[in-house]
Design an enzyme around this catalytic site. Sequence first.
Site, PDB file in Angstrom:
ATOM      1  N   HIS A  48       0.838  -1.207   0.000  1.00  0.00           N
ATOM      2  CA  HIS A  48       0.000   0.000   0.000  1.00  0.00           C
ATOM      3  C   HIS A  48       0.876   1.262   0.000  1.00  0.00           C
ATOM      4  CE1 HIS A  48      -4.246  -1.229   0.217  1.00  0.00           C
ATOM      5  NE2 HIS A  48      -3.829  -2.287   0.893  1.00  0.00           N
ATOM      6  N   THR A  49       2.004   1.183  -0.657  1.00  0.00           N
ATOM      7  CA  THR A  49       2.872   2.363  -0.733  1.00  0.00           C
ATOM      8  C   THR A  49       2.962   2.893  -2.164  1.00  0.00           C
ATOM      9  OG1 THR A  49       4.739   0.865  -0.994  1.00  0.00           O
ATOM     10  CG2 THR A  49       4.404   1.779   1.198  1.00  0.00           C
ATOM     11  N   GLY A  81      -7.827 -12.991  -7.656  1.00  0.00           N
ATOM     12  CA  GLY A  81      -8.221 -12.326  -6.417  1.00  0.00           C
ATOM     13  C   GLY A  81      -7.487 -12.820  -5.190  1.00  0.00           C
ATOM     14  N   SER A 135      -2.012 -10.730  -8.103  1.00  0.00           N
ATOM     15  CA  SER A 135      -2.257  -9.847  -9.227  1.00  0.00           C
ATOM     16  C   SER A 135      -2.437 -10.530 -10.583  1.00  0.00           C
ATOM     17  CB  SER A 135      -1.164  -8.794  -9.311  1.00  0.00           C
ATOM     18  OG  SER A 135      -1.770  -7.653  -9.864  1.00  0.00           O
ATOM     19  N   GLU A 138      -7.095  -0.243 -15.033  1.00  0.00           N
ATOM     20  CA  GLU A 138      -7.659  -0.412 -13.673  1.00  0.00           C
ATOM     21  C   GLU A 138      -8.416   0.853 -13.244  1.00  0.00           C
ATOM     22  OE1 GLU A 138      -7.081  -3.004 -11.161  1.00  0.00           O
ATOM     23  OE2 GLU A 138      -5.638  -4.236 -12.259  1.00  0.00           O
ATOM     24  N   ASP A 160       1.898  -3.704  -9.388  1.00  0.00           N
ATOM     25  CA  ASP A 160       1.579  -4.992 -10.005  1.00  0.00           C
ATOM     26  C   ASP A 160       2.013  -5.046 -11.470  1.00  0.00           C
ATOM     27  OD1 ASP A 160       0.374  -5.210  -7.576  1.00  0.00           O
ATOM     28  OD2 ASP A 160      -1.679  -5.055  -8.332  1.00  0.00           O
ATOM     29  N   TYR A 192      -9.928   0.131  -0.423  1.00  0.00           N
ATOM     30  CA  TYR A 192      -8.732   0.581  -1.149  1.00  0.00           C
ATOM     31  C   TYR A 192      -8.881   2.069  -1.490  1.00  0.00           C
ATOM     32  CZ  TYR A 192      -4.786   0.074  -4.384  1.00  0.00           C
ATOM     33  OH  TYR A 192      -3.569   0.174  -5.008  1.00  0.00           O
TER      34      TYR A 192
HETATM   35  P1  ADP Z   1      -6.020 -10.057  -8.436  1.00  0.00           P
HETATM   36  O1  ADP Z   1      -5.426  -9.082  -9.388  1.00  0.00           O
HETATM   37  O2  ADP Z   1      -5.590  -9.843  -7.031  1.00  0.00           O
HETATM   38  O3  ADP Z   1      -5.821 -11.472  -8.856  1.00  0.00           O
HETATM   39  P2  ADP Z   1      -8.442  -8.771  -9.265  1.00  0.00           P
HETATM   40  O4  ADP Z   1      -9.820  -8.816  -8.728  1.00  0.00           O
HETATM   41  O5  ADP Z   1      -7.763  -7.467  -9.355  1.00  0.00           O
HETATM   42  O6  ADP Z   1      -7.600  -9.826  -8.418  1.00  0.00           O
HETATM   43  O7  ADP Z   1      -8.430  -9.394 -10.728  1.00  0.00           O
HETATM   44  C1  ADP Z   1      -9.104 -10.580 -11.029  1.00  0.00           C
HETATM   45  C2  ADP Z   1      -9.832 -10.412 -12.351  1.00  0.00           C
HETATM   46  O8  ADP Z   1      -8.877 -10.346 -13.433  1.00  0.00           O
HETATM   47  C3  ADP Z   1     -10.727 -11.590 -12.703  1.00  0.00           C
HETATM   48  O9  ADP Z   1     -12.007 -11.444 -12.118  1.00  0.00           O
HETATM   49  C4  ADP Z   1     -10.780 -11.472 -14.214  1.00  0.00           C
HETATM   50  O10 ADP Z   1     -11.711 -10.501 -14.626  1.00  0.00           O
HETATM   51  C5  ADP Z   1      -9.392 -10.990 -14.571  1.00  0.00           C
HETATM   52  N1  ADP Z   1      -8.512 -12.143 -14.896  1.00  0.00           N
HETATM   53  C6  ADP Z   1      -7.396 -12.503 -14.244  1.00  0.00           C
HETATM   54  N2  ADP Z   1      -6.838 -13.609 -14.789  1.00  0.00           N
HETATM   55  C7  ADP Z   1      -7.624 -13.957 -15.831  1.00  0.00           C
HETATM   56  C8  ADP Z   1      -7.608 -15.012 -16.795  1.00  0.00           C
HETATM   57  N3  ADP Z   1      -6.661 -15.953 -16.778  1.00  0.00           N
HETATM   58  N4  ADP Z   1      -8.585 -15.043 -17.722  1.00  0.00           N
HETATM   59  C9  ADP Z   1      -9.550 -14.099 -17.721  1.00  0.00           C
HETATM   60  N5  ADP Z   1      -9.626 -13.098 -16.842  1.00  0.00           N
HETATM   61  C10 ADP Z   1      -8.701 -13.018 -15.895  1.00  0.00           C
HETATM   62 MG    MG Z   2      -5.710  -6.951  -9.311  1.00  0.00          MG
END
Ligand code: ADP
Ligand code: MG
Length: 387
Positions: free
Chosen positions: A39-40, A125, A129, A163, A175, A225
Amino acid sequence: MQELENLKQNISNKFTNTFNESPEMISVAPGRINVIGEHTDYNLGFSMPAAINRWVIICFSYRNDNIIKISSESFGSTMEYHLGKHFEPSQSWMQYMQGAIEIYQRTEKIDRGFNAYIWGNVPLGSGVSSSAALEVATMALLRTAYKGNFDDVSLVINCQKIEHEYLGVKSGLLDQYASQLSKAGKLMSLDFQSLTHSYFDAAIGKYCWVLVNTKVKRELAGSKYSERVEETQAGLKTLNTLKSTIKKFRDITINDIDLLENKVIKKRIKHFVTENQRVIDTAKAFETNNLDLVGKLLLQSHESLKNDYEVSCVELDFLVEKSLQFDGFLGGRMMGGGFGGCTINLVEKTKLSQYESYILPAYKSRFNIEGEIYAFDMVDGASVEVF
Ligand code: ADP
Ligand code: MG
C-alpha cells in the site's frame, strides 16, 4: 524455462482447436509477489516485488476484418469487439480487454482485428495480481502486433489506466511494473516517485518463500482501497497546510505524524512512513544477510497493515499468528491489497511440508476453509513471442 514452454505449447493447441489456425504470437505475463512495501505504490513510496511462475498466456492471430474475437478459458466465454463501435462488456475479464484495446488506440492504431485465446494459472483475487498479468499480457501483445511506439514504463502506465478507468480501482503501479519488468531469480527495488528500479539477489540460504492463500476475497476490498487512497491524500494535504515543506508523501518524517489531529488519518500516514522505512531496512538486511531481521520486518509490516492501515482480516491475522508458533518460520505478512488473498512467509526449506501440514489443517479447523500453499520460482517479466 521448460514449464513455461510446455504451457505455451498447450495453450497454442487450444487456440488452434478454437480458431482452426495456428497462433502467430504468444504473449506471456506473470503474477507477482511483494516481499515488502505494501500500500505504498500509489503514494509514490518503495516496494520490493518479483514475478513468479504463474502466468496469463494469450495466443493471437490477425484477422482480415474489423472484428476482435477473444475467448477466455477461465471464464468459458467469448467476446466480440468491433473496432470503431461501442462495446458492452458482460463479464469482468472483458472490461480489461476493452480497456486495453481502447487505451492502446489513444496513441496507436489497430488497423485490423484479431483472434485471441486467454489462459491463466495466476490465482484470481489472491493478491498475486492476476489482473495485472492479464493487462500486461494484453498491452504487450497489442504493442508487438500493431507496432506500438512506447516503452515499458509507458506500457505499465497504460495498464494502470485500465484499472483506473475501466475497473474503477485507483491502484498504483506495483503490479503492472513487476509483471512487465521483473528478472528471473531477482528481487526488484522499485521507487514509485522516480519510476525507476534496480535488481538484486536476495539470498535466503536455508529458507524459502511460501504463499498461503486464505481463499477469501471480500467485496469491500475495492471500496476500502479507495478509502485508503483518499485518507492518505487528505493526510498529505493537511500536513502541507501545517508545514509547507511537505509537498509529497516522501517528505513526511515520522515526527511530522504528530502534527495530525485526526487519529485515523494519523495511523494511515504512519503506515506509509514506517512501511517505506521498512523497505529500506529490508534491503539493508538482505545486504548484510540478516534474515532474522528480514523476518522481523515482515512481521512489523503485518502489524502495521493490521493496526494502522486496517486492511487485514481475521483469516490473514490467524495465518500469521499461527505461523509464529512454528519452529522454522522466520516471518510473514499479508500480501497485496488485503481483506483476503495470501500471506507471504519465510520458512525453512527442509520444513516446508511440515509447515504445510501444520498451517492448513489449523486454518481449516478454525475457518472451515481449505487454504492453499504455494512455493514458487522468481521468473522473468512479460514477453511476446512472434512466429
Ligand atoms: P487479483 O489481481 O488480485 O488477482 P483482481 O480482482 O484485481 O484480483 O483481478 C481478477 C480479475 O482479473 C478476474 O475477475 C478477471 O476478470 C481478470 N482475470 C485474471 N486472470 C484472468 C484469466 N486468466 N482469464 C480471464 N480473466 C482473468
Ligand atoms: Mg488486481
